[in-house]
Design a protein around this motif. Structure first.
Motif, PDB file in Angstrom:
ATOM      1  N   PRO A  87       3.123 -38.447 -43.557  1.00 22.10           N
ATOM      2  CA  PRO A  87       3.845 -37.615 -42.595  1.00 22.10           C
ATOM      3  C   PRO A  87       2.992 -36.463 -42.079  1.00 22.10           C
ATOM      4  CG  PRO A  87       4.505 -37.036 -44.818  1.00 22.10           C
ATOM      5  CD  PRO A  87       3.596 -38.233 -44.940  1.00 22.10           C
ATOM      6  N   LEU A  88       3.263 -36.042 -40.857  1.00 20.51           N
ATOM      7  CA  LEU A  88       2.608 -34.880 -40.274  1.00 20.51           C
ATOM      8  C   LEU A  88       3.229 -33.625 -40.862  1.00 20.51           C
ATOM      9  CD1 LEU A  88       0.581 -34.118 -37.916  1.00 20.51           C
ATOM     10  CD2 LEU A  88       2.628 -33.851 -36.488  1.00 20.51           C
ATOM     11  N   LYS A  89       2.387 -32.670 -41.263  1.00 19.32           N
ATOM     12  CA  LYS A  89       2.929 -31.424 -41.800  1.00 19.32           C
ATOM     13  C   LYS A  89       3.715 -30.669 -40.729  1.00 19.32           C
ATOM     14  CE  LYS A  89      -0.126 -30.173 -45.643  1.00 19.32           C
ATOM     15  NZ  LYS A  89      -1.056 -29.131 -46.157  1.00 19.32           N
ATOM     16  N   GLU A  90       4.740 -29.973 -41.176  1.00 16.86           N
ATOM     17  CA  GLU A  90       5.568 -29.208 -40.257  1.00 16.86           C
ATOM     18  C   GLU A  90       4.761 -28.158 -39.497  1.00 16.86           C
ATOM     19  OE1 GLU A  90       8.282 -30.372 -43.755  1.00 16.86           O
ATOM     20  OE2 GLU A  90       6.155 -30.051 -43.360  1.00 16.86           O
ATOM     21  N   THR A  91       3.797 -27.529 -40.184  1.00 11.40           N
ATOM     22  CA  THR A  91       2.980 -26.505 -39.534  1.00 11.40           C
ATOM     23  C   THR A  91       2.143 -27.099 -38.404  1.00 11.40           C
ATOM     24  OG1 THR A  91       1.509 -26.827 -41.443  1.00 11.40           O
ATOM     25  CG2 THR A  91       2.826 -24.836 -41.419  1.00 11.40           C
ATOM     26  N   MET A  92       1.593 -28.287 -38.598  1.00  8.42           N
ATOM     27  CA  MET A  92       0.795 -28.920 -37.550  1.00  8.42           C
ATOM     28  C   MET A  92       1.684 -29.379 -36.395  1.00  8.42           C
ATOM     29  SD  MET A  92      -2.139 -29.674 -36.369  1.00  8.42           S
ATOM     30  CE  MET A  92      -3.207 -29.393 -37.795  1.00  8.42           C
ATOM     31  N   ALA A  93       2.863 -29.894 -36.724  1.00  5.08           N
ATOM     32  CA  ALA A  93       3.796 -30.290 -35.668  1.00  5.08           C
ATOM     33  C   ALA A  93       4.175 -29.076 -34.814  1.00  5.08           C
ATOM     34  CB  ALA A  93       5.046 -30.915 -36.282  1.00  5.08           C
TER      35      ALA A  93
END
Length: 386
Positions: free
Chosen positions: A173-179
């Motif tokens: 999964p993509l990290k929330e911070t990067m999203a």
């Protein structure tokens, strides 16, 4: 403690974005280095930074910095710092460490020296020879870089990307911070459609919804420093009350996520529900070749399969070509795609207007930016500027 030096740590490539977020909170004494943004604050700033920073990893207090080429220098420099001002007699204070390009290269040895020095300083304040360490956590980190030791105290606990809404995750999964960074780096705003055709766990549209409604990302979680005596509960209550007052949940949102994996759609729906945003985001099952975005002046923001993490290189090439084919028919749309592929533009069929190097975990990627036209200004925007 009116003047505290804080550091917001972050992935390489996001420093300028984190600095902008810090300034948006009202802090002007800001400096940027690789992987971190330092700024002056008061105690309330610790609460605000943890609640609001979308693209930082954690908020730490800079306790001190000094040259350290010997263990004696490390010990004396650490002992000179004001640890008892923060750590109470019952506090738990583990020590983490890192060393790079420094004579003191043994991280375990440096951790041991720092622990001993902090204990000695604590003995002087509390007049005891033993600390049970059965209270709140005060995680200390010693970082040695080019023979300079930096000592910090972590206020965050679990990394800031752990918002609290993602109870389930898909593979890689993509990290929330990067999203959140991808959304902030785009020109998206409420009133424009936003689509993610490889939505996986739903992180990009969920983070977009939080940005669109001005929801502080830390509202649904707790932080180590909430249990600290030095940070009164009233400050956390004040910061949270401020955040709730700033919510704009009357903004219309047009957010859509799709994915070929039915299980991923189920995960995305569960996560959106966990964030309290299930009614604001539409998710559906479909391969990218059948992706049919609606509306004008929309924004495509996505993190397609890499091959290194999911799928084969042939599959990656195929889905990028399909994505490019669909996007070619969207004359008014912009696209922001995170990919490590050096051949992405070739497969996509179009050269990016801008590229920005970012790291998704340890994978070096580029955020490829295809800038479509901006939507016409609304009448109320024109009137307000005159």
């Amino acid at each position: 403690m009116e003047h505290i030096q804080l550091i917001a740590t972050c992935p390489m490539g996001l420093e300028a974005l984190v600095a902008r977020e810090v300034r948006d909170l009202g802090y002007t004494d800001v400096s940027v280095e690789n992987g971190k943004v330092a700024f002056r604050s008061d105690l309330l700033g610790i609460c605000r930074a943890n609640l609001w920073l979308r693209t930082a990893d954690r908020i730490v207090i800079k306790m001190g910095e000094f040259p350290a080429t010997t263990f004696d220098e490390l010990f004396e420099g650490t002992k000179a710092l004001a640890w008892p001002d923060w750590i109470p007699e019952l506090g738990t204070f583990p020590v983490n460490g890192r060393s790079h390009k420094s004579q003191l290269s043994s991280v375990p040895a440096c951790q041991g020296i720092v622990k001993k020095a902090v204990v000695e300083k604590m003995k002087m304040r509390y007049q005891t020879d033993w600390f049970p360490e059965n209270g709140p956590r005060y995680v200390i980190e010693v970082t040695l870089l080019n023979d300079i030791a930096t000592l910090t105290l972590d206020t965050t606990g679990w990394s800031l990307h752990k918002r609290g809404y993602r109870k389930q995750a898909t593979e890689a999964p993509l990290k929330e911070t990067m999203a959140a960074a991808m959304v902030l780096l785009s020109r998206w705003r409420p009133g424009r459609p936003l689509h993610d055709p490889f939505c996986g766990s739903g992180t990009i549209p969920i983070e977009a919804a939080m940005i669109g409604w001005n929801l502080a990302p830390g509202l649904r979680r707790s932080f180590d420093a909430e249990a600290w005596d030095a940070l009164p509960k009233a400050l956390w209550d004040q910061a949270r009350e401020e955040a709730y007052d700033l919510v704009r949940d009357d903004e219309p949102l047009e957010l859509v996520g799709s994915d070929i994996d039915r299980e991923a759609i189920g995960v995305a729906l569960a996560n959106a529900k966990g964030a309290g945003l299930a009614k604001e985001i539409s998710f559906y099952e479909a391969p990218v070749a059948r992706w049919k975005p609606e509306g004008d002046y929309g924004v495509l923001i996505t993190n397609p399969p890499y091959g290194e993490r999911i799928g084969t290189s042939d599959e990656v090439e195929r889905v990028i070509r399909q994505l490019g084919s669909v996007y070619s028919g969207l004359d008014t749309w912009s696209a922001f795609v995170l990919s490590p592929s050096k051949q992405f533009e070739h497969y996509f069929g179009r050269t990016a207007d801008k590229k920005r190097k970012l790291f998704n975990g340890r994978i070096e990627c580029a955020l490829l930016q295809y800038l479509g036209p901006l939507p016409p200004r609304r009448r109320d925007e024109t009137d307000s500027s005159e």
